[in-house]
Design a protein around this motif. Structure first.
Motif, PDB file in Angstrom:
ATOM      1  N   GLY A   8      95.135  17.835  22.686  1.00 28.54           N
ATOM      2  CA  GLY A   8      96.515  17.721  23.127  1.00 28.54           C
ATOM      3  C   GLY A   8      96.660  18.108  24.584  1.00 28.54           C
ATOM      4  N   GLY A   9      97.838  17.813  25.138  1.00 30.17           N
ATOM      5  CA  GLY A   9      98.087  18.165  26.524  1.00 30.17           C
ATOM      6  C   GLY A   9      99.332  17.486  27.030  1.00 30.17           C
ATOM      7  N   LEU A  10      99.490  17.537  28.338  1.00 25.88           N
ATOM      8  CA  LEU A  10     100.642  16.940  29.011  1.00 25.88           C
ATOM      9  C   LEU A  10     100.221  15.614  29.636  1.00 25.88           C
ATOM     10  CD1 LEU A  10     103.540  17.093  30.164  1.00 25.88           C
ATOM     11  CD2 LEU A  10     102.570  18.365  32.100  1.00 25.88           C
ATOM     12  N   VAL A  11     101.004  14.580  29.382  1.00 25.58           N
ATOM     13  CA  VAL A  11     100.687  13.262  29.917  1.00 25.58           C
ATOM     14  C   VAL A  11     101.998  12.559  30.271  1.00 25.58           C
ATOM     15  CG1 VAL A  11     100.692  12.170  27.636  1.00 25.58           C
ATOM     16  CG2 VAL A  11      99.333  11.162  29.484  1.00 25.58           C
ATOM     17  N   GLN A  12     101.932  11.685  31.249  1.00 26.82           N
ATOM     18  CA  GLN A  12     103.113  10.921  31.623  1.00 26.82           C
ATOM     19  C   GLN A  12     103.321   9.758  30.665  1.00 26.82           C
ATOM     20  OE1 GLN A  12     102.564   9.840  35.771  1.00 26.82           O
ATOM     21  NE2 GLN A  12     103.805  11.590  36.422  1.00 26.82           N
ATOM     22  N   ALA A  13     104.561   9.314  30.565  1.00 23.35           N
ATOM     23  CA  ALA A  13     104.866   8.157  29.731  1.00 23.35           C
ATOM     24  C   ALA A  13     103.988   6.981  30.146  1.00 23.35           C
ATOM     25  CB  ALA A  13     106.341   7.792  29.861  1.00 23.35           C
ATOM     26  N   GLY A  14     103.471   6.291  29.143  1.00 22.08           N
ATOM     27  CA  GLY A  14     102.561   5.187  29.400  1.00 22.08           C
ATOM     28  C   GLY A  14     101.103   5.592  29.402  1.00 22.08           C
ATOM     29  N   GLY A  15     100.859   6.893  29.381  1.00 20.55           N
ATOM     30  CA  GLY A  15      99.490   7.395  29.423  1.00 20.55           C
ATOM     31  C   GLY A  15      98.841   7.445  28.053  1.00 20.55           C
ATOM     32  N   SER A  16      97.636   8.016  28.034  1.00 18.39           N
ATOM     33  CA  SER A  16      96.830   8.055  26.814  1.00 18.39           C
ATOM     34  C   SER A  16      96.262   9.447  26.591  1.00 18.39           C
ATOM     35  CB  SER A  16      95.670   7.055  26.918  1.00 18.39           C
ATOM     36  OG  SER A  16      96.149   5.738  27.072  1.00 18.39           O
ATOM     37  N   LEU A  17      96.023   9.755  25.331  1.00 16.69           N
ATOM     38  CA  LEU A  17      95.324  10.969  24.936  1.00 16.69           C
ATOM     39  C   LEU A  17      94.470  10.651  23.714  1.00 16.69           C
ATOM     40  CD1 LEU A  17      98.014  13.835  25.071  1.00 16.69           C
ATOM     41  CD2 LEU A  17      95.986  13.626  26.521  1.00 16.69           C
ATOM     42  N   ARG A  18      93.418  11.431  23.552  1.00 14.49           N
ATOM     43  CA  ARG A  18      92.579  11.304  22.362  1.00 14.49           C
ATOM     44  C   ARG A  18      92.494  12.651  21.673  1.00 14.49           C
ATOM     45  NH1 ARG A  18      86.159  10.664  21.422  1.00 14.49           N
ATOM     46  NH2 ARG A  18      86.196   9.181  19.669  1.00 14.49           N
ATOM     47  N   LEU A  19      92.965  12.704  20.454  1.00 11.75           N
ATOM     48  CA  LEU A  19      92.897  13.926  19.663  1.00 11.75           C
ATOM     49  C   LEU A  19      91.646  13.906  18.793  1.00 11.75           C
ATOM     50  CD1 LEU A  19      96.595  14.233  18.436  1.00 11.75           C
ATOM     51  CD2 LEU A  19      95.585  14.990  20.602  1.00 11.75           C
ATOM     52  N   MET A  81      95.562   7.653  21.281  1.00 12.24           N
ATOM     53  CA  MET A  81      96.984   7.395  21.476  1.00 12.24           C
ATOM     54  C   MET A  81      97.186   6.744  22.838  1.00 12.24           C
ATOM     55  SD  MET A  81      98.636  10.904  19.930  1.00 12.24           S
ATOM     56  CE  MET A  81      98.022  11.921  21.276  1.00 12.24           C
ATOM     57  N   ASN A  82      97.711   5.537  22.837  1.00 15.44           N
ATOM     58  CA  ASN A  82      97.943   4.799  24.071  1.00 15.44           C
ATOM     59  C   ASN A  82      99.428   4.494  24.231  1.00 15.44           C
ATOM     60  OD1 ASN A  82      95.113   4.531  24.740  1.00 15.44           O
ATOM     61  ND2 ASN A  82      94.977   3.004  23.110  1.00 15.44           N
ATOM     62  N   ASN A  83      99.806   4.183  25.459  1.00 11.55           N
ATOM     63  CA  ASN A  83     101.191   3.840  25.768  1.00 11.55           C
ATOM     64  C   ASN A  83     102.156   4.879  25.182  1.00 11.55           C
ATOM     65  OD1 ASN A  83     103.282   2.345  26.855  1.00 11.55           O
ATOM     66  ND2 ASN A  83     103.399   0.947  25.116  1.00 11.55           N
ATOM     67  N   LEU A  84     101.860   6.126  25.452  1.00 10.56           N
ATOM     68  CA  LEU A  84     102.672   7.218  24.918  1.00 10.56           C
ATOM     69  C   LEU A  84     104.059   7.208  25.526  1.00 10.56           C
ATOM     70  CD1 LEU A  84      99.873   9.895  24.909  1.00 10.56           C
ATOM     71  CD2 LEU A  84     101.237   9.283  22.913  1.00 10.56           C
ATOM     72  N   ASN A  85     105.031   7.630  24.750  1.00 13.62           N
ATOM     73  CA  ASN A  85     106.396   7.762  25.242  1.00 13.62           C
ATOM     74  C   ASN A  85     106.929   9.145  24.870  1.00 13.62           C
ATOM     75  OD1 ASN A  85     107.793   7.548  22.564  1.00 13.62           O
ATOM     76  ND2 ASN A  85     106.843   5.512  22.596  1.00 13.62           N
ATOM     77  N   PRO A  86     108.022   9.570  25.483  1.00 13.64           N
ATOM     78  CA  PRO A  86     108.525  10.935  25.232  1.00 13.64           C
ATOM     79  C   PRO A  86     108.820  11.222  23.760  1.00 13.64           C
ATOM     80  CG  PRO A  86     109.520  10.058  27.214  1.00 13.64           C
ATOM     81  CD  PRO A  86     108.732   8.932  26.602  1.00 13.64           C
ATOM     82  N   GLU A  87     109.129  10.184  22.977  1.00 18.50           N
ATOM     83  CA  GLU A  87     109.393  10.396  21.543  1.00 18.50           C
ATOM     84  C   GLU A  87     108.135  10.785  20.779  1.00 18.50           C
ATOM     85  OE1 GLU A  87     112.495   8.761  23.486  1.00 18.50           O
ATOM     86  OE2 GLU A  87     110.607   7.639  23.267  1.00 18.50           O
ATOM     87  N   ASP A  88     106.983  10.631  21.389  1.00 15.63           N
ATOM     88  CA  ASP A  88     105.726  11.044  20.761  1.00 15.63           C
ATOM     89  C   ASP A  88     105.440  12.534  20.966  1.00 15.63           C
ATOM     90  OD1 ASP A  88     104.405   7.952  21.921  1.00 15.63           O
ATOM     91  OD2 ASP A  88     104.962   8.417  19.853  1.00 15.63           O
ATOM     92  N   THR A  89     106.256  13.200  21.760  1.00 13.61           N
ATOM     93  CA  THR A  89     106.060  14.624  22.006  1.00 13.61           C
ATOM     94  C   THR A  89     106.191  15.427  20.716  1.00 13.61           C
ATOM     95  OG1 THR A  89     106.839  14.515  24.294  1.00 13.61           O
ATOM     96  CG2 THR A  89     107.021  16.640  23.186  1.00 13.61           C
ATOM     97  N   GLY A  90     105.243  16.318  20.491  1.00 19.00           N
ATOM     98  CA  GLY A  90     105.294  17.146  19.299  1.00 19.00           C
ATOM     99  C   GLY A  90     103.960  17.813  19.040  1.00 19.00           C
ATOM    100  N   VAL A  91     103.906  18.530  17.941  1.00 18.66           N
ATOM    101  CA  VAL A  91     102.660  19.155  17.517  1.00 18.66           C
ATOM    102  C   VAL A  91     102.002  18.238  16.491  1.00 18.66           C
ATOM    103  CG1 VAL A  91     101.587  21.168  16.460  1.00 18.66           C
ATOM    104  CG2 VAL A  91     103.612  21.449  17.917  1.00 18.66           C
TER     105      VAL A  91
END
Length: 114
Positions: A8-19, A81-91
């Motif tokens: 997890g971490g901080l990413v801008q909208a449109g960015g990607s993360l891999r859990l 997780m690709n094309n992240l948006n603020p609604e994806d924020t959470g634990v």
């Protein structure tokens, strides 16, 4: 057995993360593994599931953007997780089910800024 989630971490909208979610024992067999998330003001919701045979399910809200996978040899679960948006924020919590029990990881925080 314990499940350890990370990535997890901080990413801008449109960015990607891999859990990732690693089980403490490689010989522990989970029939189904999944990712859930708890976003602000909402109950914990199912994000995606994957069986040991790699059949997958996605919530409509993440379909086409998230990809769940697992490495049975490493007993590790992933969520791309690709094309992240603020609604994806959470634990985000990983989950594993055996024939008799269910197990939860400790959660990893994902924050998507607009």
């Amino acid at each position: 057995v314990q499940l350890q989630a990370s990535g997890g971490g901080l990413v801008q909208a449109g960015g990607s993360l891999r859990l990732s979610c690693a089980a403490s024992r490689r010989d522990f067999i989970f029939t189904t593994m999944a990712w859930h998330r708890q976003t602000s003001g909402k109950q914990r919701e199912l994000v995606a599931t994957i069986t040991r045979g790699t059949s997958v399910y996605y919530a409509d809200s993440v379909k086409g953007r998230f990809t769940i996978s697992r490495d049975n040899a490493k007993n590790t679960l992933y969520l791309e997780m690709n094309n992240l948006n603020p609604e994806d924020t959470g634990v985000y919590y990983c989950y594993g089910r055996t024939e008799l029990n269910t197990f939860w990881g400790q959660g990893t925080l994902v924050t998507v800024s607009s």
